[in-house]
Design a protein around this motif. Structure first.
Motif, short mmCIF file in Angstrom:
data_model
loop_
_atom_site.label_atom_id
_atom_site.label_comp_id
_atom_site.label_asym_id
_atom_site.label_seq_id
_atom_site.Cartn_x
_atom_site.Cartn_y
_atom_site.Cartn_z
N GLN A 238 0.87 -1.17 0.00
CA GLN A 238 0.00 0.00 0.00
C GLN A 238 0.90 1.22 0.00
OE1 GLN A 238 -2.57 0.46 3.41
NE2 GLN A 238 -3.71 2.12 2.47
N GLU A 239 0.86 1.97 -1.07
CA GLU A 239 1.71 3.14 -1.21
C GLU A 239 1.32 4.21 -0.18
OE1 GLU A 239 3.67 5.63 -4.87
OE2 GLU A 239 1.60 4.98 -5.09
N CYS A 240 2.31 4.89 0.35
CA CYS A 240 2.04 5.95 1.33
C CYS A 240 1.03 6.94 0.77
CB CYS A 240 3.34 6.69 1.68
SG CYS A 240 4.46 5.74 2.70
N GLY A 241 0.07 7.30 1.60
CA GLY A 241 -0.92 8.29 1.22
C GLY A 241 -2.10 7.75 0.45
N ASN A 242 -2.09 6.49 0.09
CA ASN A 242 -3.19 5.91 -0.67
C ASN A 242 -3.89 4.85 0.16
OD1 ASN A 242 -2.69 7.39 -3.03
ND2 ASN A 242 -1.07 5.98 -3.62
N SER A 243 -5.15 4.62 -0.15
CA SER A 243 -5.92 3.62 0.58
C SER A 243 -6.06 2.32 -0.21
CB SER A 243 -7.30 4.18 0.92
OG SER A 243 -8.00 4.49 -0.26
N VAL A 244 -5.36 2.22 -1.33
CA VAL A 244 -5.49 1.07 -2.20
C VAL A 244 -4.35 0.08 -1.94
CG1 VAL A 244 -5.55 0.30 -4.60
CG2 VAL A 244 -6.61 2.46 -3.97
N ASP A 245 -4.70 -1.17 -1.70
CA ASP A 245 -3.72 -2.24 -1.58
C ASP A 245 -3.55 -2.90 -2.94
OD1 ASP A 245 -5.15 -2.88 1.51
OD2 ASP A 245 -3.04 -2.41 1.28
N TRP A 246 -2.30 -3.15 -3.30
CA TRP A 246 -2.00 -3.89 -4.53
C TRP A 246 -1.35 -5.21 -4.15
CZ3 TRP A 246 0.91 1.13 -5.52
CH2 TRP A 246 0.07 2.10 -6.05
N TRP A 247 -1.54 -6.21 -4.99
CA TRP A 247 -0.80 -7.46 -4.81
C TRP A 247 0.65 -7.16 -5.16
CZ3 TRP A 247 -1.87 -11.83 -2.47
CH2 TRP A 247 -0.98 -12.89 -2.61
N ALA A 248 1.58 -7.63 -4.34
CA ALA A 248 3.00 -7.38 -4.57
C ALA A 248 3.65 -8.57 -5.25
CB ALA A 248 3.70 -7.08 -3.24
N ASP A 249 4.48 -8.27 -6.23
CA ASP A 249 5.19 -9.28 -6.99
C ASP A 249 6.63 -8.79 -7.16
OD1 ASP A 249 5.68 -11.55 -8.49
OD2 ASP A 249 4.85 -10.72 -10.34
N GLY A 250 7.51 -9.67 -7.55
CA GLY A 250 8.89 -9.28 -7.79
C GLY A 250 9.80 -10.48 -7.75
N ASP A 251 11.06 -10.25 -8.03
CA ASP A 251 12.05 -11.31 -7.99
C ASP A 251 12.32 -11.69 -6.53
OD1 ASP A 251 12.33 -11.28 -10.75
OD2 ASP A 251 13.98 -9.81 -10.69
N ASP A 252 12.59 -12.98 -6.31
CA ASP A 252 12.89 -13.43 -4.95
C ASP A 252 14.08 -12.68 -4.36
OD1 ASP A 252 10.81 -15.21 -4.69
OD2 ASP A 252 11.95 -16.93 -5.42
N ALA A 253 15.05 -12.32 -5.18
CA ALA A 253 16.22 -11.59 -4.67
C ALA A 253 15.82 -10.26 -4.07
CB ALA A 253 17.24 -11.37 -5.80
N ASP A 254 14.79 -9.63 -4.61
CA ASP A 254 14.30 -8.35 -4.08
C ASP A 254 13.34 -8.55 -2.91
OD1 ASP A 254 15.61 -6.47 -5.84
OD2 ASP A 254 14.25 -7.18 -7.43
N LEU A 255 12.50 -9.56 -3.00
CA LEU A 255 11.43 -9.73 -2.01
C LEU A 255 11.83 -10.55 -0.78
CD1 LEU A 255 8.27 -10.19 -4.26
CD2 LEU A 255 9.15 -8.11 -3.20
N GLU A 256 12.78 -11.45 -0.92
CA GLU A 256 13.10 -12.33 0.21
C GLU A 256 13.57 -11.56 1.44
OE1 GLU A 256 12.52 -15.40 2.30
OE2 GLU A 256 11.98 -15.42 0.18
N PRO A 257 14.41 -10.51 1.32
CA PRO A 257 14.76 -9.74 2.53
C PRO A 257 13.54 -9.07 3.17
CG PRO A 257 16.30 -9.27 0.76
CD PRO A 257 15.19 -10.07 0.16
N LEU A 258 12.58 -8.64 2.36
CA LEU A 258 11.35 -8.04 2.89
C LEU A 258 10.51 -9.09 3.59
CD1 LEU A 258 10.33 -5.78 -0.14
CD2 LEU A 258 11.75 -5.18 1.84
N ARG A 259 10.40 -10.25 2.99
CA ARG A 259 9.64 -11.34 3.60
C ARG A 259 10.24 -11.73 4.94
NH1 ARG A 259 9.66 -14.46 -2.13
NH2 ARG A 259 7.85 -13.43 -3.05
#
Length: 166
Positions: free
Chosen positions: A82-103
């Motif tokens: 959910q981007e700052c300032g917005n009320s809309v949630d989006w499904w997040a996708d990306g490469d595991d190399a980018d997302l694994e540290p966030l997970r």
């Protein structure tokens, strides 16, 4: 056992079941931390709850990659942004190399807080891909954001992040 004694025997059983399922007077029905009880929890995700605002159609359409910051949630069958300032949630996708540290950070925060869907703060490049029409969890969202080039992540989403854009 006579017919008349059967209802008398079931009454104590019903009372015992009811007593076990209802919270005691000194218990709270919802044990989740609140901003008042958890200093790590800001005014999210309920900061936007009940906000009756029109959603900018640009938030629902595909768009070129750009810098984004907001609240990332990773949990059982959920990966959203959910981007700052917005009320809309989006499904997040990306490469595991980018997302694994966030997970990993999201799992750590969920474990520490007891909230399995605890948001974390993320700054990254985001590209809106449009609605995913295929079956599955992403199809329940109006847009999919592909996160890449994560420049910052933090355990706590700043309160100001959840304020509506002016």
């Amino acid at each position: 056992m006579t017919r008349g004694s059967l209802p008398l025997l079931t009454l104590p059983l019903l009372l015992a079941i009811t007593a076990c399922s209802a919270p005691a007077d000194n218990e709270q029905a919802d044990q989740r931390p609140t901003p008042a009880t958890d200093p790590m929890q800001g005014d999210y995700p309920d900061a936007m709850a009940g906000a009756e605002r029109e959603v900018d159609p640009a938030l629902l359409a595909p768009a070129a990659p750009r810098a984004m910051r907001g609240a990332y949630v990773f949990g059982h069958e959920a990966e959203t942004f959910q981007e700052c300032g917005n009320s809309v949630d989006w499904w997040a996708d990306g490469d595991d190399a980018d997302l694994e540290p966030l997970r990993k950070l999201a799992r750590e925060q969920a474990e520490q807080s007891g909230d399995p869907y605890r948001p974390i703060y993320v700054e990254a490049t985001g590209e809106l891909l449009g609605k995913d029409e295929a079956a599955g969890f992403p199809s329940a969202f109006d847009n999919v954001v592909r996160l890449s080039a994560v420049t910052r992540s933090a355990a706590k989403v700043p309160d100001v992040c959840m304020l509506p854009l002016q």
